[in-house]
Design an enzyme around this catalytic site. Structure first.
Site, PDB file in Angstrom:
ATOM      1  CG  ASN A 191       1.590   0.372   4.123  1.00  0.00           C
ATOM      2  OD1 ASN A 191       1.299  -0.820   4.063  1.00  0.00           O
ATOM      3  ND2 ASN A 191       2.812   0.829   3.910  1.00  0.00           N
ATOM      4  N   GLY A 192      -0.426  -1.333   6.305  1.00  0.00           N
ATOM      5  CA  GLY A 192      -0.062  -2.176   7.447  1.00  0.00           C
ATOM      6  C   GLY A 192      -1.173  -3.171   7.724  1.00  0.00           C
ATOM      7  CG  HIS A 247      19.876 -37.173  -4.998  1.00  0.00           C
ATOM      8  ND1 HIS A 247      20.223 -38.449  -4.608  1.00  0.00           N
ATOM      9  CD2 HIS A 247      21.044 -36.513  -5.199  1.00  0.00           C
ATOM     10  CE1 HIS A 247      21.542 -38.552  -4.549  1.00  0.00           C
ATOM     11  NE2 HIS A 247      22.055 -37.385  -4.913  1.00  0.00           N
ATOM     12  CD  GLU A 279      10.407 -11.373  -8.769  1.00  0.00           C
ATOM     13  OE1 GLU A 279       9.683 -10.874  -7.904  1.00  0.00           O
ATOM     14  OE2 GLU A 279      11.650 -11.337  -8.693  1.00  0.00           O
ATOM     15  CE  LYS A 283      14.421 -11.202  -9.801  1.00  0.00           C
ATOM     16  NZ  LYS A 283      14.981 -10.501  -8.683  1.00  0.00           N
ATOM     17  CB  CYS A 297      -0.870   0.029   1.248  1.00  0.00           C
ATOM     18  SG  CYS A 297      -1.972  -1.375   1.369  1.00  0.00           S
ATOM     19  CD1 TRP A 302       0.069  -5.795  -3.596  1.00  0.00           C
ATOM     20  CD2 TRP A 302       0.225  -6.550  -1.500  1.00  0.00           C
ATOM     21  NE1 TRP A 302       0.660  -7.025  -3.636  1.00  0.00           N
ATOM     22  CE2 TRP A 302       0.773  -7.512  -2.373  1.00  0.00           C
ATOM     23  CE3 TRP A 302       0.219  -6.814  -0.130  1.00  0.00           C
ATOM     24  CZ2 TRP A 302       1.300  -8.711  -1.925  1.00  0.00           C
ATOM     25  CZ3 TRP A 302       0.747  -8.021   0.321  1.00  0.00           C
ATOM     26  CH2 TRP A 302       1.279  -8.953  -0.582  1.00  0.00           C
ATOM     27  NE  ARG A 356       4.833   1.801  -1.255  1.00  0.00           N
ATOM     28  CZ  ARG A 356       5.609   2.009  -0.196  1.00  0.00           C
ATOM     29  NH1 ARG A 356       6.706   2.705  -0.339  1.00  0.00           N
ATOM     30  NH2 ARG A 356       5.293   1.549   0.978  1.00  0.00           N
ATOM     31  CD  GLU A 401      17.528 -13.083  -7.837  1.00  0.00           C
ATOM     32  OE1 GLU A 401      16.866 -13.507  -6.881  1.00  0.00           O
ATOM     33  OE2 GLU A 401      17.298 -12.001  -8.402  1.00  0.00           O
ATOM     34  CE  LYS A 456      11.876  -2.488  -5.731  1.00  0.00           C
ATOM     35  NZ  LYS A 456      12.591  -3.552  -6.450  1.00  0.00           N
TER      36      LYS A 456
HETATM   37  C1  F6R Z   1      12.296 -10.303  -5.923  1.00  0.00           C
HETATM   38  C2  F6R Z   1      12.286  -9.335  -4.858  1.00  0.00           C
HETATM   39  C3  F6R Z   1      11.863  -9.773  -3.499  1.00  0.00           C
HETATM   40  C4  F6R Z   1      12.622  -8.994  -2.408  1.00  0.00           C
HETATM   41  C5  F6R Z   1      12.065  -9.343  -1.019  1.00  0.00           C
HETATM   42  C6  F6R Z   1      12.837  -8.652   0.091  1.00  0.00           C
HETATM   43  O1  F6R Z   1      12.744  -9.777  -7.128  1.00  0.00           O
HETATM   44  O2  F6R Z   1      12.572  -8.181  -5.067  1.00  0.00           O
HETATM   45  O3  F6R Z   1      12.021 -11.143  -3.338  1.00  0.00           O
HETATM   46  O4  F6R Z   1      13.975  -9.310  -2.482  1.00  0.00           O
HETATM   47  O5  F6R Z   1      10.726  -8.972  -0.950  1.00  0.00           O
HETATM   48  O6  F6R Z   1      12.803  -7.270  -0.068  1.00  0.00           O
HETATM   49  P1  F6R Z   1      13.872  -6.328   0.606  1.00  0.00           P
HETATM   50  O7  F6R Z   1      15.190  -6.580  -0.046  1.00  0.00           O
HETATM   51  O8  F6R Z   1      13.374  -4.931   0.339  1.00  0.00           O
HETATM   52  O9  F6R Z   1      13.891  -6.655   2.060  1.00  0.00           O
END
Ligand code: F6R
Length: 607
Positions: free
Chosen positions: A101-102, A503, A487, A484, A2, A74, A27, A480, A602
């Site tokens: 937000n929260g 395995h 997502e 990527k 949010c 969100w 975000r 990773e 974000k």
């Molecule tokens: C994936 C991504 C998320 C963040 C995770 C932690 O591309 O960006 O997996 O890495 O939400 O976020 P931070 O680094 O802000 O604590």
């Protein structure tokens, strides 16, 4: 997550609110809304579409006013629907408006109590309980009512609140979710982050947990959690404007991938000697005292931590554990007071990582360090030591430059720990620093592979599943890469250590399953080649990113992109970049909303 923008001004603030919401779009959100006070009455517009649609609605309904609050939502409690979108109103006719937000953890109890008092709930949100609570306590003083309401709230919140009875007053509160004040000329703002109001003011006050604020056009009053009036520093915040510019790129993610040489170079600055003070005053004593490292993080930042484990154990020989923050905080663990607790976070506001950090401290581990991209964040404030990465604002939801700058910072940490334990000779230090300094150029050379990766992406876009294989310190890179891809392209992908294939996951390998393989020229290369053959023999299609001199050649069903050079211990940083490009171009080929993937936010400021 949010986003909040509120304003009290001597002009119509609707355009500033809409611009702020647009700046917060990165975000992630699923609905949005805006409310103003006009002619002593509350008016609002809400939408489950984009902010651009909300702007059209606002124009159609001719909303304007000098006091207003707005929100991108969100969804947590209640589906993404118009009636759940903020602002929420209370009163008949409405007199209190709230954006939040929260998560309010005791909202069910509040809902019951307020329903018994006669309040009718129109949404499934926890926020509506806050609106009714403030209304129930309101006796002509909004700030006083908010103060009393906050004493009843359990959970996390950033709130912006207004009352139709007080058209020159904007009140706010912060506990656990970020909130800043923007100080303007005859106008003041509340926002989730400084970027939201960067178009209007660069004078920013970062609120602390427990702070409440009372704003008018020309006054800013802040009260801390104990009810004392308090002065907080006004920061001049720059460089936000440039970040919002796309330049020649199609998406922020692409722009941010290509910013990596600059971001890594800025993060490394001109370091010509490893000293503990890179991580803050007092680091030398802390590094000497500790005999264990515990890394806490989520998502991509967690994978940065997994990579760092290889570096710290190899260079500094300090046992290192890496834990997913949301798991660590809820399990029984065995604390060691001589542990260096390291949190990694791009935003510095991730609720799970913050809670895990506080949990670690409460277990008696006082030595904390954060690798973070936001100097003013809660994470930096909570930690004894810190290293600020200089990635710049990252707008694409999928982390790219934040990740590689975290890796660069973690490599410095591994060197600093090794040096403080007398395990890094000066020759080795010089050699590794030389490699680090050359890194931006090495990254630029990898970025030049983009056209070759784009050829693969077209084929990839037709798949629904993929496996990513790596070994050793490239295993976290495989994880990773898979994250990527899933997502932003919504292709199901899994990362595995290549030795684990037989395995279990080998059962998945058919001609329909692309297997992306990271093949650095390291001591595990021959074993990795055997793993490649295991896949090939079963009809699997391999996409191999191979370092020069690996002798892995393209043949039927084995596609190879050759990396410019082998980069030793820092190789994970280079191999990550080709995987970012692969995910990005695959997502573009599938036509997804690359910068704002569905359901994701974000900065994840709720649990
Ligand atoms: C994936 C991504 C998320 C963040 C995770 C932690 O591309 O960006 O997996 O890495 O939400 O976020 P931070 O680094 O802000 O604590």
């Amino acid at each position: 997550m949010c986003g909040i923008v509120g304003a009290v001004a001597q002009r119509n603030i609707v355009p500033a609110l809409l611009e702020g919401l647009q700046r917060l779009e990165y975000r992630g959100y699923d609905s949005c809304g805006l409310a103003v006070i006009r002619d002593h009455g509350l008016e609002r517009a809400r939408s489950t579409q984009r902010v651009a649609e909300l702007a059209q609605q606002v124009q159609l309904e001719q909303l304007s006013g000098r006091l207003g609050i707005s929100h991108t939502r969100w969804a947590t409690h209640g589906a993404p629907a118009t009636h759940n979108a903020h602002p929420h109103f209370s009163g008949n006719p409405p007199r209190i408006a709230v954006v939040h937000n929260g998560i309010i953890e005791n909202y069910e109890q509040l809902r019951e109590e307020l329903s018994a008092e006669g309040y009718v709930f129109e949404s499934q949100t926890d926020t509506e309980a806050v609106a009714h609570l403030v209304d129930s306590l309101y006796q002509g003083d909004l700030f006083e009512a908010l103060q009393q309401a906050c004493r009843r709230l359990v959970g996390a919140y950033a709130l912006a609140v207004m009352s139709s009875d007080e058209p020159d007053r904007l009140a706010g509160a912060r506990y656990g979710s970020p909130l800043v004040i923007g100080v303007g000329q005859n106008e003041n703002f509340l926002a989730s982050d400084a970027l939201a109001i960067a178009g209007t003011t660069d004078q920013i006050i970062y609120l602390e947990d427990g702070d409440l604020v009372d704003l008018s056009t020309d006054t800013v009053l802040i009260v801390d959690r104990d009810g004392n009036d308090i002065d907080r520093i006004v920061h001049t915040v720059q460089a936000h404007m440039a970040a919002a510019d796309l330049g020649p790129y199609r998406h922020y993610m692409q722009k941010e991938i290509f910013e990596q040489p600059r971001a890594v170079s800025d993060t490394l600055q001109d370091i010509d000697e490893i000293v503990p003070e890179l991580f803050g005053a007092g680091a030398a004593e802390v590094f000497e005292e500790i005999d264990q490292v515990l890394i806490l993080a989520c998502g991509t930042s967690f994978y940065a931590g997994l990579t760092a484990k290889y570096w710290i154990e190899s260079l500094a020989k300090i046992p290192t554990a890496v834990e997913i923050a949301s798991e660590y905080r809820y399990r029984d663990s065995v604390p060691n007071p001589r542990t260096l607790v390291v949190t990694i976070s791009q935003s510095g506001e991730t609720a799970d990582t913050l809670a895990a950090l506080k949990h670690a401290k409460s277990l008696g581990m006082p030595h904390t360090l954060t690798i973070c991209n936001v100097a003013t964040s809660a994470m930096v404030r909570e930690c004894e030591l810190s290293f600020i990465t200089r990635a710049g604002v990252e707008i694409g939801v999928a982390s790219t430059k934040a990740f590689t700058t975290q890796l660069a910072a973690l490599f410095l940490l591994a060197m600093a720990l090794a040096k403080s334990k007398a395990r890094l000779s000066s020759d080795r230090e010089r050699e590794l620093l030389r490699k680090l300094r050359h890194l931006p150029k090495a990254i630029a050379a990898v970025l030049a592979l983009e056209p070759q990766v784009m050829d693969w992406a077209d084929r990839f876009a037709r798949k629904e599943n993929a496996l990513f294989l790596g070994r050793g310190m490239h295993y976290p890179v495989a994880l990773e890469g898979a994250l990527k891809l899933k997502e932003i392209s919504y292709i199901h992908a899994e990362g595995y250590p290549a030795g684990e294939l037989k395995h279990g996951p080998l059962a998945l390998v058919t001609e329909a399953m692309p297997v992306v393989t990271i093949a650095p020229k390291d001591e595990l290369l021959e074993k990795l080649k055997s793993n490649i053959q295991e896949v090939h023999a079963r009809g699997g299609e391999l996409y191999v990113f191979a370092d020069a001199d690996t002798n892995i050649r393209p043949e039927n069903n084995i596609h190879v992109i050759r990396m410019p050079e082998h980069y030793g211990m820092l190789s994970p940083i280079l191999h990550t970049i080709t995987l970012q490009l692969l995910s990005y171009h695959t997502a573009v080929a599938r036509g997804t909303d690359v910068d704002k993937p569905r359901n994701l936010a974000k900065s994840v400021t709720v649990e």
